[in-house]
Structures are given as C-alpha cells and as structure tokens.
Design a protein around this motif. Sequence first.
Motif, PDB file in Angstrom:
ATOM      1  N   GLU A   1      49.024  56.459   7.839  1.00 45.72           N
ATOM      2  CA  GLU A   1      48.434  57.778   7.553  1.00 45.72           C
ATOM      3  C   GLU A   1      47.766  57.800   6.182  1.00 45.72           C
TER       4      GLU A   1
ATOM      5  N   LEU B   1      51.640  55.842  17.701  1.00 41.35           N
ATOM      6  CA  LEU B   1      51.681  56.911  18.693  1.00 41.35           C
ATOM      7  C   LEU B   1      53.093  57.062  19.245  1.00 41.35           C
ATOM      8  N   ARG B   2      53.294  58.159  19.978  1.00 38.64           N
ATOM      9  CA  ARG B   2      54.533  58.351  20.714  1.00 38.64           C
ATOM     10  C   ARG B   2      54.794  57.126  21.608  1.00 38.64           C
TER      11      ARG B   2
ATOM     12  N   LEU C   1      43.535  66.005   6.819  1.00 37.49           N
ATOM     13  CA  LEU C   1      44.928  66.248   7.168  1.00 37.49           C
ATOM     14  C   LEU C   1      45.161  66.636   8.625  1.00 37.49           C
ATOM     15  N   LEU C   2      44.412  67.630   9.105  1.00 37.15           N
ATOM     16  CA  LEU C   2      44.811  68.251  10.376  1.00 37.15           C
ATOM     17  C   LEU C   2      44.688  67.300  11.560  1.00 37.15           C
TER      18      LEU C   2
ATOM     19  N   ASN D   1      44.119  63.108  12.732  1.00 39.18           N
ATOM     20  CA  ASN D   1      44.032  61.689  12.368  1.00 39.18           C
ATOM     21  C   ASN D   1      42.909  61.113  13.209  1.00 39.18           C
TER      22      ASN D   1
ATOM     23  N   VAL E   1      43.500  57.066  24.486  1.00 40.87           N
ATOM     24  CA  VAL E   1      44.763  57.050  23.747  1.00 40.87           C
ATOM     25  C   VAL E   1      45.834  57.630  24.662  1.00 40.87           C
ATOM     26  N   LEU E   2      46.879  56.850  24.859  1.00 38.82           N
ATOM     27  CA  LEU E   2      47.943  57.233  25.786  1.00 38.82           C
ATOM     28  C   LEU E   2      48.606  58.541  25.340  1.00 38.82           C
TER      29      LEU E   2
ATOM     30  N   MET F   1      52.426  64.326   6.529  1.00 42.92           N
ATOM     31  CA  MET F   1      52.621  65.129   5.324  1.00 42.92           C
ATOM     32  C   MET F   1      53.000  64.226   4.143  1.00 42.92           C
TER      33      MET F   1
ATOM     34  N   PRO G   1      51.884  60.354  26.374  1.00 44.90           N
ATOM     35  CA  PRO G   1      53.114  60.457  27.164  1.00 44.90           C
ATOM     36  C   PRO G   1      53.535  61.909  27.412  1.00 44.90           C
TER      37      PRO G   1
ATOM     38  N   ALA H   1      47.286  53.427  13.924  1.00 43.36           N
ATOM     39  CA  ALA H   1      48.154  54.602  13.948  1.00 43.36           C
ATOM     40  C   ALA H   1      49.344  54.297  14.847  1.00 43.36           C
TER      41      ALA H   1
ATOM     42  N   LEU I   1      53.341  67.992  12.060  1.00 39.49           N
ATOM     43  CA  LEU I   1      51.930  67.664  12.321  1.00 39.49           C
ATOM     44  C   LEU I   1      51.817  66.306  13.013  1.00 39.49           C
ATOM     45  N   ARG I   2      52.112  65.212  12.336  1.00 40.77           N
ATOM     46  CA  ARG I   2      52.226  63.869  12.923  1.00 40.77           C
ATOM     47  C   ARG I   2      53.241  63.120  12.073  1.00 40.77           C
TER      48      ARG I   2
ATOM     49  N   LYS J   1      46.862  70.128  20.229  1.00 42.00           N
ATOM     50  CA  LYS J   1      47.423  71.106  19.290  1.00 42.00           C
ATOM     51  C   LYS J   1      46.378  72.147  18.955  1.00 42.00           C
TER      52      LYS J   1
ATOM     53  N   VAL K   1      41.658  58.403  13.632  1.00 39.67           N
ATOM     54  CA  VAL K   1      41.847  57.114  14.316  1.00 39.67           C
ATOM     55  C   VAL K   1      42.184  57.360  15.792  1.00 39.67           C
ATOM     56  N   ILE K   2      42.933  58.424  16.027  1.00 45.53           N
ATOM     57  CA  ILE K   2      43.428  58.670  17.394  1.00 45.53           C
ATOM     58  C   ILE K   2      43.066  60.036  17.951  1.00 45.53           C
TER      59      ILE K   2
ATOM     60  N   ARG L   1      50.227  62.578   2.278  1.00 46.53           N
ATOM     61  CA  ARG L   1      49.426  63.417   1.369  1.00 46.53           C
ATOM     62  C   ARG L   1      50.226  63.879   0.166  1.00 46.53           C
TER      63      ARG L   1
END
Lengths: 77, 224
Positions: B95, B104-105, A62-63, A65, A13-14, B63, A16, B102, B58-59, A40, A67-68, B66
């Motif tokens: 999400e 991503l940046r 939650l904390l 994901n 997963v990239l 939030m 950046p 997903a 978070l991402r 993180k 998938v990535i 949820r």
Amino acid sequence: MKARIFVTLKGGVLDPQGKAIHHALDGLGFGGVNDVRAGKLIELDLADGTSDEDIDAMCRKLLANTVIENYRIEKVA
Amino acid sequence: MKSAVIVFPGSNCDRDLAVAFEAATGAKPAMIWHRDTELPDDLDLIGVPGGFSYGDYLRSGAMAARSPVMQAVAKAADRGAYVLGICNGFQVLTETGLLPGALLRNAGGHFVCRDVALTVENAQSAFTSRYDAGESISFPVAHHDGNYFADAETLDRLEGEGRVALRYAESVNGSARNIAGILNEAGNVLGMMPHPERVIEAAHGTTDGRRLFEGLVEGLMARA
C-alpha cells in the motif's frame, strides 16, 4: 457539497465476496444471476468549492488502490 | 546494530518480531509508535509487523501506509536500511508503494491459519542468505488477505529479476504464481505473508525462521 465515490474491483481481479453473495442468491432460489461483483460506496461531505482535482487526488491517494480497483466520482448537489 | 519495530493500533505481532530481532542482533529494537514522524538515526533494520492495523479499515494496510511513520520508513529504505514486512506488514508495504502489487482477499474466502511449506526461490538476498536455493521450509501463516496480485508484466519482471524470494509449495490463498514473499528492486525490502518470527525457538516446533534473522544480521555486519 457531497460526493459519492464508488470503488470497484477491476475486471479480472478475483472477488471472493461477490462469489459468496452469488452463491447465497443461488441458495435463495434466484437462479438468473450471471455474476456478482461487490464494491464500496464512500460518501464525502466536502467544503463548498472543493476542486475536482482534490477529490480525484483523494481517490488516488487513499480511497482506491488503483493497482486493483477502479473508482467513479459522483457529485451530489 | 540498530533495529526498530513499527507499532500501529491493531498490530499484534510486534512483540514477537521484537523478540526475534533481539535474539538475532543482541539488542532490543526501538518500538516506534505510528504517530512518530521520525525514526532513530542510522537504523539498520526496520520491522513492519503483522496484525490488523487500524482494524483493516478501507483495505488491509491502507491506513497504516498513510501514517506519518511510514514516510520515515520509506526514506530509511531509500538510504538502504533493511525493511522486513510480515503479513499485515507486507500489506502495508504494498500500500505504501515500497513493493509492487496488492494483497487481495484469499481466493477461497477463508482465513488461513496453519503451517505451510515454502520454497526458497532466491537464496542470494540479504533476507534469505542462510537458506539454500530450492530449500523447502515451513512457516506458519495466519491471514485473510494474502492473495498476492500483480499484472502479468509485473509478475514476469519480479520472476526475471529474482525478486520472488519465497513461494508456497502448493496453493494456500490463490496467490499469483504461488508467491509468498517478494523483494524490492534494490533487494533491501522484503514483504512476506508467512511468519518467520513464530518459528525461532525449539519450543515452536521448528526453527526455520531463525536463519532469516541471523542472515540479515550477518549481512549487516558484512556491510558495516
């Protein structure tokens, strides 16, 4: 009881942010850096007796994901 | 025809989306606050707008996904209501699990804010029925996290099932296979990074976005 949750991007997963940090380290003259991945750290202050299953569910729901991201739980006494 | 727009703290395209819904349906959508646990009965169309819900903490979208109201949105999607997630709304839908993958940046690390050329890949969906397959259209994008990611198997499935609705004509943010918008399996949920609600009036420069909303309404009328 405390737990530290380390959340990192899965391999492939990239990242950046990691790339930008790598570039900045290069700019500072630190030439020996092969790669940088940023993640993180989430610190949880938990009620005593919180089960491992609950902590794991917090990560999955939650904390992180999944998938990535991968996560690792480190319990601190 | 009943529509609604979900509003999170940090949403900033909710009113634009409401204007687009009203122009197409002829009725004002209900504006639903994120803490609401129930939606109005029998909604036909739900918009999850762009913005920076919960400050992207978070991402992006994590939030909001949820929040209580999204469970109600998922239920409405299950019973067949159309759900359109734009930009942050797309992030929220992935999400929530209503759409795979997903966001991503952006690969270049930059916030991208400009008009982009898109190709309509699937013109059979409720959201794209007023476009021609292969048609080139232009919508604005404005995002930092629009780089669509899914594993190869998921991407192949999306392609094979015609669920890639929109594709960037050129790389904009590093998205896998230049994907700009995808459908769920049933075809009643669309997530997309570009903003159709920002190009619905002549004063916007182009009205390419208008047909998306008109097509939806047409589809809903046909279904009723």
